[in-house]
Design a protein around this motif. Structure first.
Motif, PDB file in Angstrom:
ATOM      1  N   ALA A   5       0.923  -1.194   0.062  1.00  0.00           N
ATOM      2  CA  ALA A   5      -0.129   0.136  -0.017  1.00  0.00           C
ATOM      3  C   ALA A   5       0.751   1.162   0.054  1.00  0.00           C
ATOM      4  N   ILE A   6       2.153   0.997   0.008  1.00  0.00           N
ATOM      5  CA  ILE A   6       3.101   2.412   0.257  1.00  0.00           C
ATOM      6  C   ILE A   6       3.374   2.758  -1.195  1.00  0.00           C
ATOM      7  N   PRO A   7       3.197   4.256  -1.410  1.00  0.00           N
ATOM      8  CA  PRO A   7       3.565   4.620  -2.612  1.00  0.00           C
ATOM      9  C   PRO A   7       5.081   5.289  -2.406  1.00  0.00           C
ATOM     10  N   PHE A   8       5.588   4.915  -3.545  1.00  0.00           N
ATOM     11  CA  PHE A   8       7.202   5.491  -3.377  1.00  0.00           C
ATOM     12  C   PHE A   8       7.150   6.688  -4.360  1.00  0.00           C
ATOM     13  N   TYR A  34       3.879   2.660  -7.301  1.00  0.00           N
ATOM     14  CA  TYR A  34       3.172   1.951  -6.015  1.00  0.00           C
ATOM     15  C   TYR A  34       2.668   0.747  -6.772  1.00  0.00           C
ATOM     16  N   LEU A  35       2.185  -0.157  -5.820  1.00  0.00           N
ATOM     17  CA  LEU A  35       1.618  -1.517  -6.293  1.00  0.00           C
ATOM     18  C   LEU A  35       0.125  -1.243  -6.219  1.00  0.00           C
ATOM     19  N   SER A  36      -0.600  -0.417  -5.489  1.00  0.00           N
ATOM     20  CA  SER A  36      -1.705  -0.479  -5.220  1.00  0.00           C
ATOM     21  C   SER A  36      -2.244   0.793  -4.614  1.00  0.00           C
ATOM     22  N   LEU A  78      -2.950   6.845   0.731  1.00  0.00           N
ATOM     23  CA  LEU A  78      -1.629   7.709   1.122  1.00  0.00           C
ATOM     24  C   LEU A  78      -1.170   8.354  -0.032  1.00  0.00           C
ATOM     25  N   LEU A  79      -1.616   8.090  -1.385  1.00  0.00           N
ATOM     26  CA  LEU A  79      -1.309   8.822  -2.298  1.00  0.00           C
ATOM     27  C   LEU A  79      -1.910  10.310  -2.314  1.00  0.00           C
ATOM     28  N   ASP A  80      -3.110  10.337  -1.870  1.00  0.00           N
ATOM     29  CA  ASP A  80      -3.695  11.549  -1.607  1.00  0.00           C
ATOM     30  C   ASP A  80      -3.265  12.366  -0.706  1.00  0.00           C
TER      31      ASP A  80
END
Lengths: 340, 121, 100, 479, 491
Positions: free
Chosen positions: A103-106, A120-122, A188-190
Motif C-alpha cells: 500500500a505504500i507509494p514511493f 506503487y503497487l496499489s 496515502l497517495l492523496d
C-alpha cells in the motif's frame, strides 16, 4: 473479436505486479544486511571504536557471514513447545511488514521507455486502515512465538511485547486521524498530494511527535525495546528461536523500522515532495526515509531504556491524551478555517 | 477496480510465504540436526526449569490492557471514516463525534482514576 | 462481479460453523472465538446486502456490530478472568456448579 | 441532518441524555467518594432517574420522531420508561444495605444500573433495528457485568459467563435475522420495512428472518427455547440485580417485541403461531420446573419464565388490547416481583442467605408483617384476586378471548393454576412451619419504603385497576 | 335508598378485620370479632325485614363504576335466592367465632382476621351482581380459607390445604375463561342481569356450561371432584369446617342457580339428565362412604357430599318443587351440617380424638350435648318436623317427576343417611361409657349453648313453619324456572 488484446493487457498488468512484488521483496529482504552493518558501524563510531572490521573491507561482508551462519545453524525446538505454532510464528511475524508495503507509494510515476509505470503497487482508498490492519497481525507472530515456546522468558516477553504493541497502536492510530482530516482521504497517495504546498509537519506537530514516539515503540527500538530486554528477559519472545527462524524475526524488525520511517515521511514530511532543492521525487523520498532510519539508529545508542511501567505510562498517559486533544483541536481549527 | 487494488496484496502474501518457505527449505538442507533432552529444555539461564510457563498468562493487567485496546481500537474505526468526510458533514458531524470522544474520554478517565493504567500495584 | 448469493452462502456457512462451535466445543476461549465467527457471518451479510442495494446502512450496521461485539468480548474476557482466578479452568463442563 | 433536526432529536431523547450524562458524571465522581459516604451514590442515582422521569413527563405530550427515524418518543415509550424508572429506583433503594452486606457498594454498581436503564429506554424508543440492537446490547452488557459483580463468588462468575455466552449467541441469531430482513427489504427501519413489501405475498425468507429476530428477542425475556440462562443467572447474580433483571430488561425486551409486532409486516405473517407455541411451552416449562426447586431465587427464575410466557400470550393476542395487556402485565409484574425480591434481598443478612425456601420456615411467627407482605406478593404472582396479579392475567386473557384464542386462554389459566402451586408452597413454608432460627432481616428505612411502595402498587392496582388500565390502553395506541 | 345496606353487610366484617389487626390482647380480639359478626347478623336481619317477597327483581341494588374500560361495575343486589344465603353466612359467621373461642389458642388475631375476611368475601359472592366482582370475591376466598385450613388445622393440614387450594383454583380458572368468553359473546358486559337476558347460541352455551360446571362442581362438590373435601373438612379447625360445609359448598350450587341455569338455559336443559345422574351418584356414593367411616368428621364430611347431591338434584330437576326444595335444602344443610361440625368440634376440644370407636356413653357424661346432637342428627336424617324434611321432600318429589330412576336412587341415599347417622349416634351417645372413663368430659357451657341455640332455632322453624322461607325463595325461583324454560314471567 477484440477479446485478445484485453486479455493480453491483463497479463501484462499482472506481470507488472509480479515484477514489482518480486523487486520489493528482494529489496526488503536484502536491506537488513546493510542496515545491520550500518547499525553496528554507527554504534562503533559513536562509542569510539571501529565496529566490524574483519570480514571484507571495513567489515562490509559481515552481514553476509551472519546470514550464512543463521542459514546453517541448527534449528532447535524446545521439547514442550507447540510445534505447529512455533513454526508458524516466524512467518506470521515476517509477512505483515512486507504486505504493508503493497500500500505504500514511493512516488507518482516514472517513465520507462515511454510507458508510465506507477511507483506503487496499489492505490487503495483505505490504505491507511490497511496499514494498521496488517501491522496488527504482527502481534500474532510475537504472541504465538512466545506462547508456543512454553518457556517463561518467552511467555513473559511475548505478553509484554504484545501489550506494548497494542498500547502504542492506539495513539499511533489517533495521531494519523489529524492527517486524514487534512487530506480528506485515507489513500496515502492523496495524503502526499495534499502536502504539495505545505508539509503536514507544520499543521500536525503534535501528531508527528506522537506518531514518531509510538513508531519507535512499535518497531521495538530503544528506548522502548522492553520486549527483548536482554537484561531481564533473556531475549524476550524469541528466546527459544535460533537459526533461520530467528533470522525471520530480525528481518521483520528491520523492515518495520523502514516501514515506520516511510510512513513518517509520507504522513508528515510530504512524501516525495521536495523543497528548495530540485531533485527527482524518488530521491527526495529515499533521502527523507534514510534520515529517519538513521535517526532510529542514532537513538538506539543515545537513550537509555525505559522501565516497563514507564513505557506503559508514556503510552497511555501522555501519548493517548495528546493524540485525542490533537484530534479535537484539529477539528476546531478546520471548522474555523472553513467558516466564512 | 477493487480487484486490482487488492490483487497485489495476494501476490505479495504468496511471494513472502514462498520466499520464507524456500529459505526454510534451503536451510533445512544445510543445517545440522542433533537434538538431545538437555538441549531441548526451555532456556532458564542454565538452571533447571521451575514451575509452569503458563503461570504468567493470567496476569490481570494484560487483560485490562487488552480490553482498553479493544475499546480504543474500535473508536479508531469510527474516527477514520469520520475524519475523511468531516468537511462535508460539518458542524453536526463534528458535534456528534465530539460527544462520542467525550464519552470515551469519560471511560478513559475512569480507567485512569481506577488505576488500570498503573502497571505496578 | 461476485454474485450476491456467494456471500450469503459464506454467511450461512460461517454462521453454522460458529453455532456448532459454541454448542460443541468445550473450551471457553474457543467458544468465544466461535461467537466471533457467528457475528462475523452477520457482518458479511450486512455488507453484501449493503453493497447489493448500494446502501450505506449495511456497512454502518456492520461497524456497529463490530464495535459492540468488541465490547461484549471485553466483558466476556473480564468475567473469564474473574472466573479463572476463582478456579483455574477453561473447560465449560468444569465451570458448571448450578444445576436444575 | 441539519443542526435544527439535531436539536429536535436531542430534545426528544432528553431523558436518555440525562441518564447517560448522569451516569458518566457519577462514574467519575464515584472515584472520589470516600468510604462510608456511599449513600451519596444512592441518592445521586435516584436523583438522576427522577430528573429523567421529569423530562419524560414534560415531553410526553406529543410524538417526537428523532435521529432520522431511528428513535421516537411516544406514549408507548413513555409508559415503558416509567416501568424502567420504577424498577431502577426501587433497585437503588434496595441496594444500599445489600451492597454493604455483600461488599459490592462501589460506584460502578450504580453507574452500570444507570447505563442499563439508558439502554432499556433506548430499546423502548427505538424504531430501527439498529437502535434496537444498540439499546439491547447496552442493557445486556451492563447486566453481564452486574451479574458477575460478586467477584469472589463462584456462582456469580459462572452465571455471568453463561449469560455472556448465551447472550452473545442470541444476539448473533437476532442479528442474523436483522441482516436477512435488511437483505430482503433493503432497510432496517420498522416502518419502511413494512412499506417495502406491501402487496406481495409473504416471502418465506422473510418469515425465517422474523423467526430469527423473534428468537433473539425471546432470549431477552427469558422464554423457551432461550430460557436456560435464566435460572443460573438469577441464582448467581446479586439478588438486587436479579430483581432488576427480572423486571427492567424483561420489560424492555417486551417493548421491543411489541414494537416489532406493531409492525404490520410481522403482524400479517403467520409468525403468531410460533409465538403462541413459545408462549405455551414457556409457561409450561416455567410452571412445572418451578415445582421442584428448593432455591428461592431459582424458583423465582422459573416463575419469571412462566410469567414471561403469560405475557407472550398477550403478544399473541395482538391488537391494541393485546399490546395494552402486555404493558399492564409488565407494570403489575414489576410491582409484585420487585416486592418479593425486596424481601429476599432483605433477608440476606449476616450469615443468613435467604436463598433456600426452607430458610423461610416460620417467618410468620416472628415477622407477621413481612409474612403478610410475602403472602400478598405471592398470591399476586399466582394471580389470585383481589391482588393486581389477577387483573394483569385477566386482561391478557380477555385480550386472548377477544381475538378468539379461547383454547390458548384455557391453556394459560390451567398452567397458571399449576404455577399457583409453588407460590402457595412458599406461603405454606412461611405460615405453617415452626421457625428453626431467629430471623434478622436487614430492614432499613429504604427497604421499608420499597416494600411499602410495591405493596401499595400490588394491592392498589388490584383494587382500582381502572386508571392503570386506561393508561396502558392510551399508551398502546400512542405508537 | 340512601343507605348502601348490602355494602355495609359486606364490608362490616372487612372493617372489623382491619380493626382487629391493631388489637393486642386475644380476649379483645375475640370479643370484637364476635361483636362484628353479631352486628353483621343484625344488619342481615334488618335486610330481610325490608325484603320484598313479591318480586323476583334484585333488591337493595347499588352500582358504582369500577373498571369502565371493561364495563365492570361494583354492583351489589339480592333476590330471593341470594337473600337466604346472605343471612345464612352472617348467622354461621357468629357461630364460627363462638366455635373457635377456645379451640383456637394460638395466633388468635390472625385467625379472627382470616375468619372475618372470609365472611366478608362470602357475603360479597352472594351479593355480587357483576360477574367480574363475583369472580373476585369467589377467588379471593381461597386465600383466607387456605390459611384457615393450613395454619390452624390438624396434623395433615398442609396437604389438605394444598389439595383444597389447587382443586378449587383449577376449577375456577376455567370459570374465569368462561366468564371472559361470556363477556365477549354476551354483549361485552359483566352485568349478571344483562347477561341473563342474552340469548346465546347452543354451542357457546354448552362449552360455557362445562367451563362453569368444573368450577361449581368442585365447590359443591360433585362426585368425581369431591376428593378434596374429606381432607379439608377433617383437617380444618371447627370454624373452618363450619364455613366449608355451611357456606362454601353452597357457592357451587349458588353458581348453578345464578349462572348456569339462567344464562345457559338450553345447555342446562340438555345436560340436566347428566347432572341428575351425577347428583344421584353423589347421594349414594357419599352415603356409602359415610357408612364406612369411623372418623366423626369424615362421616359428616361424606354425608355433606350426599346431601349436596340432593341439592343439585333439586336444582337440575328443573321444576318448581325441585328448585325450591334445592334452595331450601341448601339453607338447611348449612344450618344442620354446620351444627354437626360444631358438635364434632366441641367434643374434639374435650377428648382430642375423632374416632367413633373411642366414644360411647356420652349420654351420661354430657346429657345436654347429646340431646342437641340428637336433634341435629334427626334433622340431618330429614325426620318430619325438622328443617331437612321439608327440603328433602320437595327435592324428592321434584326429582321423581324429573327422572324416576334418579328419584329412586335418592331415596336409597336417604335410607343410607339414616343408617350411618343413627349408627354413629348409637355408638357415640349410647353404649358403655367408655369416654367418661378415659376423659373428663364436661357438658356444654353457656357460650357453646348460645352457638348451638342460634342454629337450633332454624332447624325447628323451617321444620315446623317453612312458609316465610319459601316465600322469600318463591318469586325468584319461579322467575328462574321461567328463564330456563324460555318463558317470560311477570315481575
Amino acid at each position: 473479436m477484440n477479446k485478445w488484446p484485453r486479455i493480453m493487457e491483463l497479463i501484462v498488468a499482472f506481470g507488472l505486479i509480479v515484477f514489482k512484488v518480486a523487486l520489493l521483496i528482494a529489496i526488503l529482504l536484502l536491506l537488513p544486511l546493510p542496515l545491520t552493518w550500518l547499525e553496528r558501524k554507527i554504534a562503533g563510531h559513536m562509542q569510539q571504536r571501529m565496529g566490524p572490521m574483519r570480514v571484507g573491507w571495513h567489515g562490509l561482508l559481515q552481514p553476509v557471514a551472519d546470514g550464512i551462519k543463521l542459514l546453517t545453524k541448527e534449528d532447535h525446538i524446545p521439547a514442550e513447545a507447540d510445534r505447529f505454532l512455533f513454526k508458524l510464528a516466524p512467518i506470521l511475524a515476517l509477512a505483515p511488514p512486507f504486505v504493508v508495503f503493497v500500500a505504500i507509494p514511493f512516488g507518482e510515476t516514472i517513465s520507462v521507455r515511454g510507458t508510465e509505470i506507477t511507483l506503487y503497487l496499489s492505490n487503495m482508498n483505505v490504505a491507511l486502515l490497511f496499514v494498521f490492519a496488517v501491522i496488527g497481525i504482527e502481534v500474532f507472530g510475537v504472541i504465538f512465538g512466545g506462547w508456543a515456546a512454553n518457556s517463561k522468558y518467552a511467555v513473559l516477553g511475548s505478553l509484554r511485547t504484545c501489550a506494548q504493541m497494542i498500547s502504542y497502536e492506539i495513539p499511533m492510530g489517533f495521531a494519523v486521524i489529524g492527517v486524514v482530516m487534512l487530506a480528506q482521504s485515507m489513500s496515502l497517495l492523496d495524503i502526499v498530494r495534499a502536502q504539495t504546498d505545505v508539509w503536514n509537519i507544520v499543521y500536525q506537530p503534535v501528531g508527528f511527535f506522537v506518531f514518531f514516539v509510538a513508531g519507535l515503540a512499535e518497531a521495538q527500538r530503544i528506548p522502548f525495546d522492553l520486549a527483548e530486554a536482554e537484561g531481564d528477559l533473556g531475549a524476550g519472545f524469541h528466546t527459544e528461536y535460533s537459526g533461520i527462524r530467528f533470522a525471520f524475526f530480525m528481518v521483520s524488525e528491520y523492515v518495520i523500522v523502514l516501514l515506520v520511517s516511510v510512513l513518517l515521511v509520507i504522513l508528515f514530511f510530504g512524501g516525495w515532495n521536495g523543497i528548495l532543492v530540485p531533485m527527482p521525487p524518488l530521491l527526495w523520498f529515499l533521502l527523507k526515509v534514510a534520515f529517519f532510519v538513521y535517526l532510529f539508529i542514532w537513538f538506539r545508542f543515545t537513550f537509555p531504556r525505559y522501565r516497563y511501567d514507564q513505557l506503559m505510562a508514556i503510552g497511555w498517559k501522555v501519548l493517548l491524551p495528546l493524540s485525542m486533544a490533537n484530534i479535537i483541536i484539529t477539528g476546531v481549527l478546520l471548522g474555523a478555517a472553513a467558516a466564512p | 477496480m477493487t480487484a486490482m487494488e487488492f490483487l497485489p496484496v495476494l501476490v505479495m502474501v504468496a511471494g513472502v510465504v514462498l520466499v520464507a518457505g524456500a529459505t526454510l527449505f534451503v536451510s533445512s538442507l544445510l543445517r545440522p540436526s542433533n537434538p538431545y533432552p538437555e538441549k531441548n529444555m526451555p532456556y532458564e539461564c542454565g538452571m533447571d526449569a521451575a514451575g509452569e510457563a503458563a503461570a504468567g498468562r493470567f496476569r490481570v493487567p494484560f487483560f485490562i490492557l487488552a480490553i482498553l485496546l479493544v475499546v480504543f481500537d474500535v473508536e479508531t474505526m469510527f474516527l477514520f471514516p469520520w475524519a475523511v468526510v468531516l468537511k462535508d458533514i460539518g458542524l453536526v458531524g463534528y458535534v456528534e463525534m465530539f460527544v462520542f470522544i467525550l464519552l470515551l474520554l469519560v471511560g478513559f478517565a475512569y480507567a485512569w482514576l481506577k488505576g488500570a493504567l498503573e502497571w505496578e500495584q | 462481479m461476485v454474485p450476491l448469493w456467494w456471500y450469503i452462502v459464506l454467511g450461512v456457512v460461517l454462521f453454522v460453523i460458529g453455532a456448532a462451535g459454541v454448542l460443541i466445543r468445550r473450551n471457553i476461549l474457543v467458544v468465544l472465538m466461535s461467537l466471533e465467527l457467528l457475528l462475523n457471518s452477520v457482518n458479511i451479510n450486512f455488507i453484501a446486502f449493503g453493497h447489493y442495494y448500494d446502501d450505506f446502512r449495511g456497512q454502518i450496521f456492520a461497524i456497529f456490530v463490530i464495535a459492540i461485539t468488541a465490547a461484549e468480548v471485553a466483558v466476556a474476557l473480564g468475567i473469564l478472568v474473574a472466573l479463572v482466578r476463582n478456579k483455574s479452568t477453561l473447560k465449560v463442563d468444569d465451570v458448571t456448579m448450578m444445576k436444575g | 441532518m441539519t443542526a435544527a433536526a439535531l436539536l429536535q432529536s436531542v430534545l426528544a431523547s432528553l431523558p436518555e441524555i440525562v441518564v447517560v450524562t448522569g451516569a458518566c458524571t457519577l462514574l467519575i465522581l464515584g472515584q472520589f467518594v470516600q468510604k462510608r459516604q456511599e449513600h451519596f451514590l444512592v441518592w445521586a442515582s435516584v436523583a438522576i432517574v427522577l430528573i429523567a422521569a421529569l423530562a419524560t413527563l414534560m415531553l410526553a405530550g406529543e410524538v417526537r420522531p428523532a435521529y432520522t427515524g431511528m428513535f421516537v418518543a411516544d406514549r408507548f415509550a413513555v409508559f415503558f420508561k416509567f416501568v424502567f424508572y420504577l424498577a431502577t429506583v426501587l433497585t437503588f433503594l434496595l441496594s444500599r444495605k445489600y451492597a454493604d452486606i455483600e461488599g459490592i457498594g462501589s460506584s460502578e454498581y450504580y453507574v452500570l444500573l444507570l447505563f442499563a436503564l439508558s439502554g432499556m429506554m433506548i430499546m423502548a424508543s427505538a424504531t430501527d433495528l439498529m437502535s434496537i440492537y444498540v439499546g439491547l446490547e447496552l442493557v445486556v452488557l451492563c447486566t453481564y457485568v452486574l451479574t458477575g459483580f460478586l467477584r469472589r463468588e463462584r456462582r456469580s462468575n459462572e452465571a455471568a459467563l453463561k449469560y455472556v455466552i448465551l447472550g452473545a449467541v442470541s444476539t448473533g441469531i437476532f442479528l442474523y435475522g436483522v441482516s436477512l430482513v435488511y437483505g430482503l427489504t433493503g432497510t432496517t427501519q420498522l416502518d419502511a420495512m413494512a412499506a417495502a413489501v406491501t402487496g406481495g405475498p409473504l416471502d418465506p425468507g422473510l418469515l425465517l428472518a422474523v423467526v430469527f429476530i423473534v428468537a433473539g428477542l425471546v432470549f431477552k425475556v427469558g422464554a423457551v427455547p432461550f430460557h436456560m440462562w435464566v435460572p443460573d443467572v438469577y441464582e448467581g447474580a446479586p439478588t438486587t440485580i436479579t430483581a432488576f433483571m427480572s423486571v427492567g430488561p424483561k420489560a424492555a425486551g417486551f417493548a421491543v417485541i411489541l414494537r416489532v409486532f406493531l409492525n404490520p409486516l410481522v403482524a400479517a405473517s403467520d409468525v403468531w403461531i410460533i409465538v403462541a407455541v413459545i408462549a405455551v411451552v414457556t409457561m409450561a416449562l416455567g410452571s412445572f420446573v418451578a415445582l421442584v426447586q428448593d432455591n428461592f431465587k431459582r424458583l423465582l427464575a422459573y416463575s419469571s419464565i412462566a410469567h414471561a410466557g403469560f405475557a407472550i400470550f398477550g403478544v399473541v393476542a395482538g391488537g391494541a388490547d393485546g399490546i395494552a395487556s402486555v404493558m399492564l402485565y409488565l407494570l403489575i409484574y414489576s410491582f409484585m416481583n420487585l416486592g418479593i425480591f425486596g424481601i429476599v434481598t432483605m433477608m440476606r443478612n449476616g450469615d443468613f442467605s435467604g436463598e433456600v425456601i426452607e430458610d423461610y420456615a416460620g417467618l410468620a411467627k416472628q415477622h407477621p408483617g413481612l409474612a403478610l407482605l410475602m403472602l400478598l406478593y405471592l398470591f399476586s404472582l399466582a394471580g389470585i384476586p383481589p391482588t393486581a396479579g389477577f387483573f394483569a392475567k385477566f386482561y391478557v386473557l380477555a385480550a386472548l378471548v377477544e381475538r378468539g384464542f379461547v383454547m390458548l386462554a384455557v391453556i394459560a389459566v390451567l398452567l397458571s393454576a399449576v404455577a399457583a402451586y409453588f407460590y402457595i408452597r412458599i406461603v405454606m413454608v412461611i405460615y405453617m412451619r415452626e421457625p428453626e432460627r431467629t430471623f434478622d432481616p436487614a430492614l432499613t428505612p429504604l427497604v421499608r419504603a420499597t416494600l411499602a411502595f410495591t405493596a401499595a402498587g400490588t394491592i392498589g392496582i388490584g383494587l382500582f385497576p381502572s386508571w392503570f388500565l386506561r393508561l396502558a390502553q392510551h399508551s398502546a395506541f400512542g405508537g | 335508598m340512601g343507605l348502601p345496606l348490602l355494602s355495609l353487610i359486606v364490608f362490616t366484617p372487612a372493617a372489623g378485620a382491619a380493626v382487629l389487626m391493631f388489637l393486642r390482647s386475644d380476649a379483645a380480639v375475640r370479643w370484637v370479632a364476635l361483636g362484628v359478626t353479631v352486628l353483621d347478623l343484625a344488619l342481615c336481619i334488618a335486610m330481610l325485614a325490608g325484603f320484598d317477597t313479591t318480586t323476583h327483581a334484585m333488591q337493595f341494588t347499588e352500582t358504582r363504576q369500577w373498571v369502565p374500560a371493561f364495563g365492570i361495575n361494583y354492583a351489589l343486589g339480592i333476590d330471593g335466592i341470594s337473600a337466604l344465603f346472605v343471612f345464612l353466612t352472617a348467622l354461621l359467621g357468629s357461630t364460627c367465632v363462638l366455635a373457635s373461642w377456645v379451640a383456637i389458642d394460638r395466633k388468635v388475631k390472625e385467625f379472627m382476621v382470616s375468619l372475618l375476611a372470609m365472611e366478608a368475601l362470602m357475603l360479597g359472592v352472594f351479593c355480587a351482581l357483576d360477574l367480574f366482582l363475583f369472580y373476585v370475591f369467589w377467588e379471593a376466598m381461597l386465600i383466607p380459607m387456605y390459611l384457615i385450613i393450613g395454619v390452624w388445622g390438624g396434623d395433615g393440614r398442609v396437604y389438605a390445604a394444598f389439595k383444597f387450594f389447587l382443586y378449587t383454583l383449577a376449577g375456577s380458572v376455567l370459570f374465569l375463561v368462561g366468564i371472559i368468553v361470556l363477556y365477549f359473546n354476551g354483549g361485552e358486559t359483566f352485568d349478571i342481569l344483562a347477561l341473563t337476558a342474552q340469548d346465546l347460541p347452543f354451542g357457546v352455551q354448552s362449552w360455557l356450561f362445562f367451563a362453569f360446571l368444573v368450577a361449581f362442581a368442585v365447590k359443591v362438590p360433585m362426585v368425581p371432584v369431591h376428593t378434596w373435601l374429606p381432607h379439608a373438612h377433617v383437617q380444618a379447625p371447627t370454624a373452618g369446617s363450619i364455613i366449608l360445609a355451611g357456606v362454601l359448598l353452597k357457592m357451587g350450587a349458588y353458581g348453578f342457580l345464578r349462572f348456569s341455569l339462567p344464562m345457559l338455559p338450553d345447555a342446562s336443559v340438555y345436560f340436566s339428565t347428566l347432572m341428575l345422574s351425577l347428583s344421584a351418584l353423589a347421594i349414594v356414593y357419599g352415603g356409602l362412604l359415610a357408612l364406612a367411616q369411623d372418623d366423626l368428621k369424615k362421616l359428616v364430611a361424606y354425608s355433606s357430599i350426599s346431601h349436596m347431591g340432593f341439592v343439585t338434584m333439586g336444582l337440575f330437576a328443573l321444576n318448581l318443587r325441585g328448585l325450591e326444595g334445592g334452595i331450601l335444602q341448601m339453607f338447611n344443610h348449612g344450618v344442620t351440617t354446620g351444627a354437626l361440625f360444631l358438635f364434632v368440634g366441641l367434643i374434639y376440644e374435650r377428648t382430642h380424638t375423632r374416632s367413633i370407636a373411642d366414644y360411647g356413653g356420652m349420654m351420661k357424661a354430657a346429657p345436654v350435648y347429646t340431646a342437641f346432637l340428637a336433634l341435629f342428627i334427626l334433622s340431618s336424617m330429614a325426620l318430619p318436623g325438622t328443617n331437612s324434611f321439608v327440603g328433602e321432600l320437595l327435592v324428592l318429589s321434584g326429582g321423581f317427576s324429573a327422572n324416576l330412576a334418579v328419584g329412586a336412587a335418592a331415596v336409597l341415599g336417604a335410607l343410607l343417611g339414616a343408617a350411618y347417622l343413627l349408627g354413629m349416634y348409637g355408638k357415640v351417645a349410647l353404649g358403655p361409657a367408655s369416654v367418661s372413663a378415659r376423659f373428663k368430659i364436661r357438658d356444654v357451657n353457656a357460650r357453646e349453648i348460645a352457638a348451638i341455640l342460634s342454629l337450633t332455632v332454624f332447624v325447628l322453624w323451617v321444620g315446623l313453619y317453612p312458609k316465610p322461607f319459601l316465600n322469600i325463595i318463591d318469586a325468584s325461583a319461579k322467575h328462574l324456572l321461567a328463564q330456563v324454560h324460555g318463558e317470560e314471567s311477570g315481575p
